[in-house]
Design an enzyme around this catalytic site. Sequence first.
Site, PDB file in Angstrom:
ATOM      1  N   GLU A 231      10.348   1.898  10.292  1.00  0.00           N
ATOM      2  CA  GLU A 231      11.340   2.958  10.061  1.00  0.00           C
ATOM      3  C   GLU A 231      10.586   4.272  10.122  1.00  0.00           C
ATOM      4  O   GLU A 231       9.784   4.583   9.240  1.00  0.00           O
ATOM      5  CB  GLU A 231      12.041   2.760   8.716  1.00  0.00           C
ATOM      6  CG  GLU A 231      13.313   3.562   8.570  1.00  0.00           C
ATOM      7  CD  GLU A 231      13.101   4.875   7.831  1.00  0.00           C
ATOM      8  OE1 GLU A 231      13.038   5.929   8.507  1.00  0.00           O
ATOM      9  OE2 GLU A 231      12.988   4.840   6.609  1.00  0.00           O
TER      10      GLU A 231
ATOM     11  N   GLU B  53      10.419  17.129  14.339  1.00  0.00           N
ATOM     12  CA  GLU B  53      10.694  16.801  12.940  1.00  0.00           C
ATOM     13  C   GLU B  53       9.812  17.666  12.035  1.00  0.00           C
ATOM     14  O   GLU B  53       8.608  17.450  11.951  1.00  0.00           O
ATOM     15  CB  GLU B  53      10.427  15.323  12.667  1.00  0.00           C
ATOM     16  CG  GLU B  53      10.801  14.931  11.239  1.00  0.00           C
ATOM     17  CD  GLU B  53      10.519  13.471  10.922  1.00  0.00           C
ATOM     18  OE1 GLU B  53      11.298  12.873  10.175  1.00  0.00           O
ATOM     19  OE2 GLU B  53       9.513  12.933  11.425  1.00  0.00           O
TER      20      GLU B  53
ATOM     21  N   LYS C  18       0.849  -1.186   0.000  1.00  0.00           N
ATOM     22  CA  LYS C  18       0.000   0.000   0.000  1.00  0.00           C
ATOM     23  C   LYS C  18       0.888   1.239   0.000  1.00  0.00           C
ATOM     24  O   LYS C  18       1.487   1.595   1.017  1.00  0.00           O
ATOM     25  CB  LYS C  18      -0.932   0.056   1.217  1.00  0.00           C
ATOM     26  CG  LYS C  18      -2.068   1.085   0.993  1.00  0.00           C
ATOM     27  CD  LYS C  18      -2.730   1.546   2.269  1.00  0.00           C
ATOM     28  CE  LYS C  18      -2.068   2.765   2.854  1.00  0.00           C
ATOM     29  NZ  LYS C  18      -2.168   3.992   1.999  1.00  0.00           N
TER      30      LYS C  18
ATOM     31  N   CYS D 246      13.540  11.559   5.915  1.00  0.00           N
ATOM     32  CA  CYS D 246      13.634  11.238   7.340  1.00  0.00           C
ATOM     33  C   CYS D 246      15.062  11.353   7.838  1.00  0.00           C
ATOM     34  O   CYS D 246      15.294  11.534   9.038  1.00  0.00           O
ATOM     35  CB  CYS D 246      13.076   9.839   7.603  1.00  0.00           C
ATOM     36  SG  CYS D 246      13.782   8.555   6.555  1.00  0.00           S
TER      37      CYS D 246
END
Length: 478
Positions: A250, A379, A174, A284
Site C-alpha cells: 500500500e 505526493e 518493524k 496517503c
Amino acid sequence: MDFYGHIIDGQEVPSIDGATMDDIDPYTREPWASVACGGKADADLAVAAARKAFDEGPWPRMGFEKRQAILHRLADLMDEHADELAMADTRDMGKPIAQALHDVSRSSWNFRFFADHARMTPAEALPMDSGHHAYTRFEPAGVFVAISPWNFPLMLGTWKVAPALAWGNTVVWKPAEDTPVSATIVGRLALEAGMPPGVLNVVHGYGPNSAGSALTESSEIDRITFTGESGTGKIIGGVAARNLVPVSLELGGKGANIVFDDAEIDNAVHWAVQAIFRNAGQICLSGSRLYLQSGIYDRFLDKFKAAAEAMVCGDPKVSGTEFPLALASEEHFLKVKSYLDGLELDGGKLLTGGVGEGWSVKPTIIVDAPKASRVCREEIFGPVCSVIKFDTEAEAIFEANNTRYGLNAMVFTENLSRAHRVAGQLKAGSVWVNCFFIRDLRAPFGGVGESGVGREGGSFSREFCTEPKAVIMQIDPA
C-alpha cells in the site's frame, strides 16, 4: 528517558550490539525516549523465533476460538492502555492527541474484527457430478514481515498484524524508525494477553542495510506486507520477486477530491478540510487535488479558506488541538517546505498558509498552479492543497485519472446518477461519495498504479494471509 526494546521470542530485549536511537518529539524537537536500534542480527533472531513458533508452536494449531480469545484480550488491554498508546504516537510524530485516541480505538477494533472474521468466515463446499466432492481449506501461510509507516504508527501497524495473527501466522513487525514506541507497547500487551513466545515479534531499526532490508531479504519468511513510499515499495517488491514471496504493497497517493456544482457545500467543505488537513496532511489518502466546478468555485473557496484559517493549531498534546504545529520529523518538514519554496517557479499562488515555526507548515491552499506543476502532480504528504477549476464532468474524470497514482478519490454531488457514474469511472482503489475516511473492514483496501499491489480487508486479507487449498474426496468408489 524510558527505554523501549525489541520484542523477540517472548522477551523485551536490547539490540545484540547494544545500539540505540533517540526518539524525537517533533513538537519540542527534543528526544523523549531511547529505542533499541536493530540490525541484521536482531532481524535474523526475530525471524528465527517466528519461524520456530509457526513450525513447532501452538499458535497455528490452537484453532480459531482460542486465538480469537487471546486477540480479544489484547484488544481489551489496548483499550485499557489507550492513553499510553495515544501519547506514544503523539510524541513520536506530532499527531493531535484526540486523533491519536481515535487511532487506538480503530487499532483495537482491527484485532477484534479479524479475530471474529477468521472464526466466522466459511470455506466452500463444491459438490461434483463425478462421484467426488471438493472443498476448500484456508491454512496459515507462515511467517509474516509487517513494515508499517510513521503517519499512523499504531493503526496501520495493527491493520497488518491483526489479520496475519487471526489466521494463525506468526509476525515480525518493524515499525518506522521515527515512530517505534506504540509497537513495543503492543508487543508487551500481547505477551500479557497470553500470546505464545515468538508469535508477535517487534524489531526496531532503519530500512536499507539495516533491520528492514534484512527482514525483507530473509529466505525464512512467507509474506511481506508494507505501507509506505512508492519508491521503497518498488525495492521491496523486487526483493520479494527474487525470493518468490507474495507481497501486499500500500503505497503513495495523490487523491482527487471532486466537488460538483450541485454538492451540499457545507458538507463538502467540512470533508475537504478533513481530507487534506487531518494529521497535518500526512495521509496517503489525502485529498490534495481539489477540483471545484466553476459554478461554485469562488463560493467554495471562500468557505474553504475560512475553515482552514479557523482550525485550532498548537501543541498536539493538548486535547483541543485540531492541527499540530509540527510535521513528523525535520527531514519530512524540509521535504514539504521545498514545495512551497519553489511555488512561484511552478506558477501557483499561496491563498493561505505557508511555513510556520519549528518544523511546522500551516494549513495551506494553493490556487492557479499549472496542472503539470510539482504541487499538482507529486505526493507532497503534507497540509498542502492545490485547487483546480473544472467545467464538465468528463473533464473532472479525465483530470482525476491523469496521475500515476490511484489510491482513492472523493466525489461530492447530490445527483445520485452522477455519483454512481463518476465513481465507476475513477481509477482508484476507494471512492468516497459525500464523505471521507469512513471504513468498513470487510471492504477491499489498496490502490492501482504506483499506489500499490494487492488488497487487504475482510476476505481479501484472508486470501493474502492464508494458503488456499483444494481437497477432493472420492464419494462413489465406482
